[in-house]
Design a protein around this motif. Structure first.
Motif, short mmCIF file in Angstrom:
data_model
loop_
_atom_site.label_atom_id
_atom_site.label_comp_id
_atom_site.label_asym_id
_atom_site.label_seq_id
_atom_site.Cartn_x
_atom_site.Cartn_y
_atom_site.Cartn_z
N LEU A 165 53.20 35.47 46.37
CA LEU A 165 51.79 35.62 46.02
C LEU A 165 51.56 36.68 44.94
CD1 LEU A 165 50.18 35.57 49.60
CD2 LEU A 165 50.67 33.63 48.09
N ALA A 166 52.64 37.31 44.49
CA ALA A 166 52.53 38.41 43.53
C ALA A 166 51.82 37.97 42.25
CB ALA A 166 53.92 38.94 43.20
N THR A 167 51.01 38.87 41.73
CA THR A 167 50.33 38.62 40.46
C THR A 167 51.28 38.92 39.30
OG1 THR A 167 49.54 40.91 40.27
CG2 THR A 167 48.16 39.35 41.51
N PRO A 168 50.97 38.44 38.10
CA PRO A 168 51.82 38.78 36.94
C PRO A 168 51.96 40.28 36.75
CG PRO A 168 50.35 36.96 36.40
CD PRO A 168 49.92 37.46 37.75
N GLU A 169 50.88 41.03 37.03
CA GLU A 169 50.93 42.48 36.89
C GLU A 169 51.89 43.11 37.89
OE1 GLU A 169 47.43 40.81 35.11
OE2 GLU A 169 48.12 40.70 37.19
N GLU A 172 55.38 42.53 36.78
CA GLU A 172 55.73 43.45 35.69
C GLU A 172 56.31 44.75 36.22
OE1 GLU A 172 52.32 44.04 33.26
OE2 GLU A 172 52.29 41.98 32.49
N LEU A 173 55.92 45.16 37.45
CA LEU A 173 56.45 46.38 38.04
C LEU A 173 57.95 46.24 38.29
CD1 LEU A 173 55.78 49.21 39.19
CD2 LEU A 173 55.48 48.11 41.43
N VAL A 174 58.40 45.04 38.61
CA VAL A 174 59.83 44.80 38.79
C VAL A 174 60.57 45.08 37.49
CG1 VAL A 174 61.59 43.05 39.31
CG2 VAL A 174 59.43 43.07 40.59
N GLU A 175 60.02 44.60 36.39
CA GLU A 175 60.65 44.82 35.09
C GLU A 175 60.57 46.28 34.67
OE1 GLU A 175 62.44 42.54 33.51
OE2 GLU A 175 62.03 41.34 35.30
N LEU A 176 59.48 46.95 35.04
CA LEU A 176 59.34 48.37 34.72
C LEU A 176 60.41 49.19 35.45
CD1 LEU A 176 57.51 50.38 33.14
CD2 LEU A 176 56.28 50.74 35.28
N GLY A 253 43.42 36.28 46.32
CA GLY A 253 42.11 36.91 46.31
C GLY A 253 41.88 37.89 47.43
N ASN A 254 40.69 37.79 48.05
CA ASN A 254 40.21 38.79 48.98
C ASN A 254 40.76 38.56 50.40
OD1 ASN A 254 38.55 41.01 49.71
ND2 ASN A 254 37.03 39.58 50.56
N PHE A 255 42.02 38.91 50.60
CA PHE A 255 42.58 38.78 51.94
C PHE A 255 43.33 40.05 52.31
CE2 PHE A 255 46.21 37.43 49.43
CZ PHE A 255 47.31 37.90 50.13
N CYS A 256 43.35 40.35 53.60
CA CYS A 256 44.01 41.56 54.11
C CYS A 256 45.52 41.37 54.09
CB CYS A 256 43.52 41.83 55.53
SG CYS A 256 44.40 43.17 56.36
N ARG A 257 46.25 42.36 53.55
CA ARG A 257 47.71 42.31 53.47
C ARG A 257 48.38 42.94 54.69
NH1 ARG A 257 44.60 41.33 48.83
NH2 ARG A 257 45.90 40.63 47.10
#
Length: 339
Positions: A165-169, A172-176, A253-257
């Protein structure tokens, strides 16, 4: 068991990690059997925390005689150097070890730095110099802060939620982390239990060579499932992609993790479960969710004080009181229809 290098730690760890939150809910005998089987199958990375009640002690009991052959990461909620020292002493005692491979700051709301008045990071440096910890890590649920932590050069590892479910942003943390040679440890690989097809998550995360998922394991069958994927890694094919696309459509979207940072609730609402109830009813065995005890738990939402303590602490900026109300309304209708 396939291994990978965990960033600048230079530790070679199994690409299947063991997340030890769930073992606090089972007996010593059960946890020992699971942990030993994991070790014998080649799992070398074990993640726990001072805040996970009996989890550290169970790892210590099960793996004490093979301590040099495993990598143990634990965490502290300490906010000062004095608290850090006390927390570390307890963790070492619980684990029955004189060192910890990776000692992580547990989701701090700020970036710990050297020479600050609170003495927090300096305590970690001192413990490292004394050989009590070997590497300094950090965990986070806040993407901007996580990026800052990685770029600071102060941490050897970063633990962050990562699932299909990860967003593109977030990807990007993986690549960072790769760019800064920071080891990436993936938590919440099943999105707090909302992803019910573990194979899809395994296939998704296995695409990233520098990512070490820590799968939360409570039952032997769960361990067996991940070990089977390790032996025969599922391909990231069209079938897997279709399942992920369906999950994203339902869960984005708006769901509890279910990270739990909203707790404790002054009205004793079990927020991580109650705020996800609508999704849980559609993705798990719903008959277990409408028993009398669960109905009583959900009824606590009516006692919400609207203090907004939960919303203020949510790293995903969810309007938690509103989400709880929506879940309660849905739940009441569901129970009336199905009970």
């Amino acid at each position: 068991m396939e291994k990978t290098r965990l960033g600048k730690t230079n530790l070679e760890v199994s690409r299947t990690g063991f997340g030890a939150i769930p073992i606090q809910r089972i007996t010593d005998e059960e946890s020992t059997a699971i942990l030993r089987k994991a070790f014998e199958a080649g799992v070398t990375y074990y993640d726990t925390a001072r805040g996970y009640t009996t989890s550290e002690s169970k790892i210590g009991k099960a793996l004490g005689d093979v301590r040099e052959k495993v990598i143990i990461a634990t965490k502290t909620h300490a906010k000062t150097g004095e608290e850090f020292d006390k927390s570390l002493a307890v963790s070492l005692a619980e684990l029955g070890s004189d060192y910890i491979d990776i000692f992580q700051f547990h989701n701090p709301p700020f970036l710990p730095r050297p020479d600050e008045e609170n003495g927090l990071y300096d305590a970690a440096l001192r413990a490292k110099a004394e050989g009590k910890i070997r590497h300094i890590g950090v965990t986070s649920h806040r993407l901007p802060l996580a990026r800052e932590m990685v770029e600071s050069g102060l941490f050897d590892t970063m633990q962050f939620p990562m699932s299909p479910l990860a967003t593109p942003e977030e990807i990007e943390l993986v690549e960072l982390c790769k760019k800064h040679d920071v080891g990436y440890v993936a938590m919440k690989g099943l999105a707090g239990g909302l992803i019910t097809n573990a194979k899809t998550s395994f296939a998704f995360l296995r695409r990233f060579q520098n990512v070490v998922p820590i799968w939360g394991i409570q039952f032997m069958w769960q361990l067996d499932e991940f070990l089977s994927y390790e032996k025969n890694p599922p391909a990231f094919d069209d079938e897997i992609k279709a399942i992920i696309a369906k999950d994203k459509a339902e869960l984005s979207g708006n769901f509890c993790r279910a990270c739990g940072y909203c707790l404790p609730c002054p009205s004793k609402i079990n927020i991580p479960t109650s705020a996800r109830m609508r999704l849980l009813l559609g993705r798990t065995e719903w008959n277990k969710l409408i028993i009398a005890e669960m109905q009583a738990e959900m009824a606590r939402i009516d006692n919400c004080l609207n203090c907004r303590h939960c919303a203020d602490r949510c790293p995903y900026n969810i309007d938690t009181p509103q989400l709880l109300k929506e879940n309660l309304d849905y739940y009441k209708h569901f129970v009336a229809k199905n009970a």
